[in-house]
Design an enzyme around this catalytic site. Structure first.
Site, PDB file in Angstrom:
ATOM      1  N   LYS A 108       0.854  -1.191   0.000  1.00  0.00           N
ATOM      2  CA  LYS A 108       0.000   0.000   0.000  1.00  0.00           C
ATOM      3  C   LYS A 108       0.879   1.226   0.000  1.00  0.00           C
ATOM      4  CE  LYS A 108      -4.489   0.855   0.179  1.00  0.00           C
ATOM      5  NZ  LYS A 108      -5.587   0.014  -0.307  1.00  0.00           N
TER       6      LYS A 108
HETATM    7  P1  NAD Z   1     -13.230   7.422  -3.110  1.00  0.00           P
HETATM    8  O1  NAD Z   1     -12.214   8.462  -2.903  1.00  0.00           O
HETATM    9  O2  NAD Z   1     -13.733   7.167  -4.479  1.00  0.00           O
HETATM   10  O3  NAD Z   1     -14.511   7.745  -2.203  1.00  0.00           O
HETATM   11  C1  NAD Z   1     -14.447   7.967  -0.842  1.00  0.00           C
HETATM   12  C2  NAD Z   1     -15.827   8.468  -0.439  1.00  0.00           C
HETATM   13  O4  NAD Z   1     -15.900   8.541   0.962  1.00  0.00           O
HETATM   14  C3  NAD Z   1     -16.163   9.879  -0.962  1.00  0.00           C
HETATM   15  O5  NAD Z   1     -17.530   9.925  -1.343  1.00  0.00           O
HETATM   16  C4  NAD Z   1     -15.956  10.755   0.244  1.00  0.00           C
HETATM   17  O6  NAD Z   1     -16.748  11.929   0.199  1.00  0.00           O
HETATM   18  C5  NAD Z   1     -16.423   9.800   1.325  1.00  0.00           C
HETATM   19  N1  NAD Z   1     -15.902  10.130   2.624  1.00  0.00           N
HETATM   20  C6  NAD Z   1     -14.653  10.529   2.979  1.00  0.00           C
HETATM   21  N2  NAD Z   1     -14.592  10.763   4.284  1.00  0.00           N
HETATM   22  C7  NAD Z   1     -15.831  10.477   4.753  1.00  0.00           C
HETATM   23  C8  NAD Z   1     -16.390  10.542   6.018  1.00  0.00           C
HETATM   24  N3  NAD Z   1     -15.664  10.910   7.071  1.00  0.00           N
HETATM   25  N4  NAD Z   1     -17.714  10.172   6.140  1.00  0.00           N
HETATM   26  C9  NAD Z   1     -18.459   9.794   5.067  1.00  0.00           C
HETATM   27  N5  NAD Z   1     -17.959   9.737   3.837  1.00  0.00           N
HETATM   28  C10 NAD Z   1     -16.671  10.094   3.703  1.00  0.00           C
HETATM   29  O7  NAD Z   1     -12.651   6.100  -2.428  1.00  0.00           O
HETATM   30  P2  NAD Z   1     -13.041   4.598  -2.702  1.00  0.00           P
HETATM   31  O8  NAD Z   1     -12.078   4.062  -3.680  1.00  0.00           O
HETATM   32  O9  NAD Z   1     -14.502   4.475  -2.930  1.00  0.00           O
HETATM   33  O10 NAD Z   1     -12.650   3.962  -1.295  1.00  0.00           O
HETATM   34  C11 NAD Z   1     -13.559   3.928  -0.194  1.00  0.00           C
HETATM   35  C12 NAD Z   1     -13.137   2.807   0.737  1.00  0.00           C
HETATM   36  O11 NAD Z   1     -13.146   1.580   0.005  1.00  0.00           O
HETATM   37  C13 NAD Z   1     -11.728   2.936   1.318  1.00  0.00           C
HETATM   38  O12 NAD Z   1     -11.699   2.359   2.601  1.00  0.00           O
HETATM   39  C14 NAD Z   1     -10.896   2.089   0.378  1.00  0.00           C
HETATM   40  O13 NAD Z   1      -9.701   1.632   0.968  1.00  0.00           O
HETATM   41  C15 NAD Z   1     -11.879   0.964   0.117  1.00  0.00           C
HETATM   42  N6  NAD Z   1     -11.573   0.187  -1.083  1.00  0.00           N
HETATM   43  C16 NAD Z   1     -11.622   0.767  -2.320  1.00  0.00           C
HETATM   44  C17 NAD Z   1     -11.312  -0.018  -3.418  1.00  0.00           C
HETATM   45  C18 NAD Z   1     -11.377   0.534  -4.827  1.00  0.00           C
HETATM   46  O14 NAD Z   1     -11.104  -0.228  -5.757  1.00  0.00           O
HETATM   47  N7  NAD Z   1     -11.752   1.776  -5.025  1.00  0.00           N
HETATM   48  C19 NAD Z   1     -10.957  -1.352  -3.269  1.00  0.00           C
HETATM   49  C20 NAD Z   1     -10.948  -1.909  -1.993  1.00  0.00           C
HETATM   50  C21 NAD Z   1     -11.265  -1.121  -0.905  1.00  0.00           C
END
Ligand code: NAD
Length: 419
Positions: A109
């Protein structure tokens, strides 16, 4: 917006969950020592000329937790709260995640502590290129393959791919996944994480004999993982009654029109102001009565202070580490069925693996082919974890960690990695 409880160091949580699985597996002290801690940790300075002409120093990290089963694999996060311990935790979870779905990668990461929303595209590009050159000794298609995470996207991956390729003199698409399609990205990668969340939620509903059609869902975080998970639930006739982003939580008891909400978010940059929805508090969102709760924002959303108030049947962890171990215990007692992060959100890394394979083969697959393969892998992994939960009477999280940790422990023994 969230009621982020922020009560625990995520790396300590990752180590605690590891110990629980290692105990249940009866792993020897030697094997534990070999697989528990990160193999490599790099912290770098990233100087960037900002739009006002000043140089700003950002701090970045890249952690390789494990390369025992293959190259390290894991996203890059841009967020003001990025810390080395957070990156270590996320790298550790990646190792068990790749192992749970049995793809030939280890875990890694990266992250840069910055406020991407306050930066221009030019500043973000300069920061990404400088960060890439700083972590260059670690990354490569056979060594360590970054991907998008919070506040990074396919454009970020394109800049990393270009910076890396410039040092070699020819294009090397396999150095990152989550690239734009025109640069060797895979069809389906954009919705892969959410699809994995959806497929495992389908499996959980089947197990619990709960109809998805007509169920009530709540989604915290409306980014890549959360918004597309909401869309897939909506398509399956589940009523998504509340969602949030970093600025607001919105609610409509009859269900939100998710395609229209996605268009609203695309246009305005926020869920706030969506017609027909009322604003609620972050703590109300997580305590809302529903069948499926999808935390899709950041770590530690549910801890000991608010777990008792959660009123759902299923928690599908799209986010990494949204529940603390204390919350796990409280929710398990309440009979909430948890689909743990290393299983639930493994769809993203699984399609990243498909992208890497396609890049290595120079042969691209059809979108439906990708979804079919993904569904098979996710549902097989779910069944394997559920079997351990039932046979060994373990929490779903421990059962998932037992599958993930167990496979890495076997690999260590088979490789003879002891001196
Ligand atoms: P992203 O940046 O696309 O979206 C994050 C979202 O969370 C945004 O809508 C933001 O406004 C919201 N957010 C941020 N802080 C917040 C808070 N305090 N309360 C409520 N909403 C809040 O990110 P993502 O890729 O969707 O990732 C989200 C989660 O999923 C993370 O934990 C990430 O590690 C996990 N994840 C993502 C992927 C991927 O492929 N994108 C894969 C595995 C895990």
């Amino acid at each position: 917006m969230s009621a982020n409880v922020g009560e625990r160091n995520p790396h300590e949580i990752a180590l605690e969950n590891f110990d629980r699985a290692a105990d249940a597996l009866g792993l020897s002290a030697d094997v534990r020592e070999m697989i528990k801690y990160p193999e490599r940790v790099l912290t770098v300075t990233v100087p960037v000329r900002m739009a006002d002409g000043q140089i700003h120093r950002f701090e970045g990290h890249r952690v390789q937790h494990s390369t025992i089963r293959g190259p390290a694999k894991g996203g890059i996060r841009y967020h003001p709260n990025v810390t080395l311990d957070e990156v270590k935790a996320l790298a550790t979870w990646m190792t068990w995640k790749c192992s749970v779905v049995n793809i030939p990668f280890g875990g890694g990461k990266g992250g840069v502590t910055c406020s991407p929303k306050e930066m221009s595209q030019d500043e973000l590009e300069r920061m990404t290129r400088r960060y890439t050159s700083a972590i260059l000794p670690l990354i490569g298609p056979q060594q360590d393959i970054p991907a998008p995470d919070v506040y990074t996207n396919s454009q970020t991956m394109a800049w990393i791919m270009d910076t890396y390729s410039m040092t070699k003199g020819f294009p090397i698409p396999g150095v990152v996944t989550g690239k734009p399609i025109s640069l060797g990205g895979s069809l389906g990668r954009n919705e892969a994480t959410a699809r994995g969340v959806f497929y495992t939620t389908q499996s959980a509903c089947e197990h619990l004999k709960l109809a998805l059609n007509g169920s009530k869902a709540v989604v915290q975080g409306f980014g890549n993982a959360g918004s597309i998970a909401a869309q897939l639930l909506h398509r399956a006739q589940s009523n998504v009654i509340a969602v949030s982003d970093s600025r607001a939580c919105i609610y409509n008891k009859k269900g939100l029109d998710i395609p229209k909400l996605m268009a609203h978010k695309e246009k305005t940059g926020a869920v706030k102001g969506f017609p027909g929805a009322e604003i609620i508090k972050p703590e109300e969102l997580l305590a809302m009565e529903c069948d499926i709760l999808v935390p899709a924002a950041l770590e530690n959303a549910i801890g000991s202070q608010n777990a008792g108030k959660v009123r759902t049947k299923i928690i599908a962890e799209a986010a990494n580490g949204p529940l603390t171990p204390e919350a796990d215990k409280i929710l398990e007692k309440k009979g909430v069925f948890i689909i743990p992060d290393i299983l639930c959100n493994a769809g993203g890394v699984t399609v990243s693996y498909f992208e890497w394979v396609q890049n290595e083969q120079h042969l691209f697959w059809e979108e439906q082919d990708i979804y079919n393969r993904l569904e098979k892998i996710m549902k097989r992994a779910f069944a394997e974890v559920l079997k351990i939960r039932i046979e060994r009477k373990q929490m779903m999280r421990t059962a998932a960690n037992m599958v993930g940790v167990g496979r890495v422990a076997d690999a260590v023994k088979l490789r003879g990695l002891f001196p």
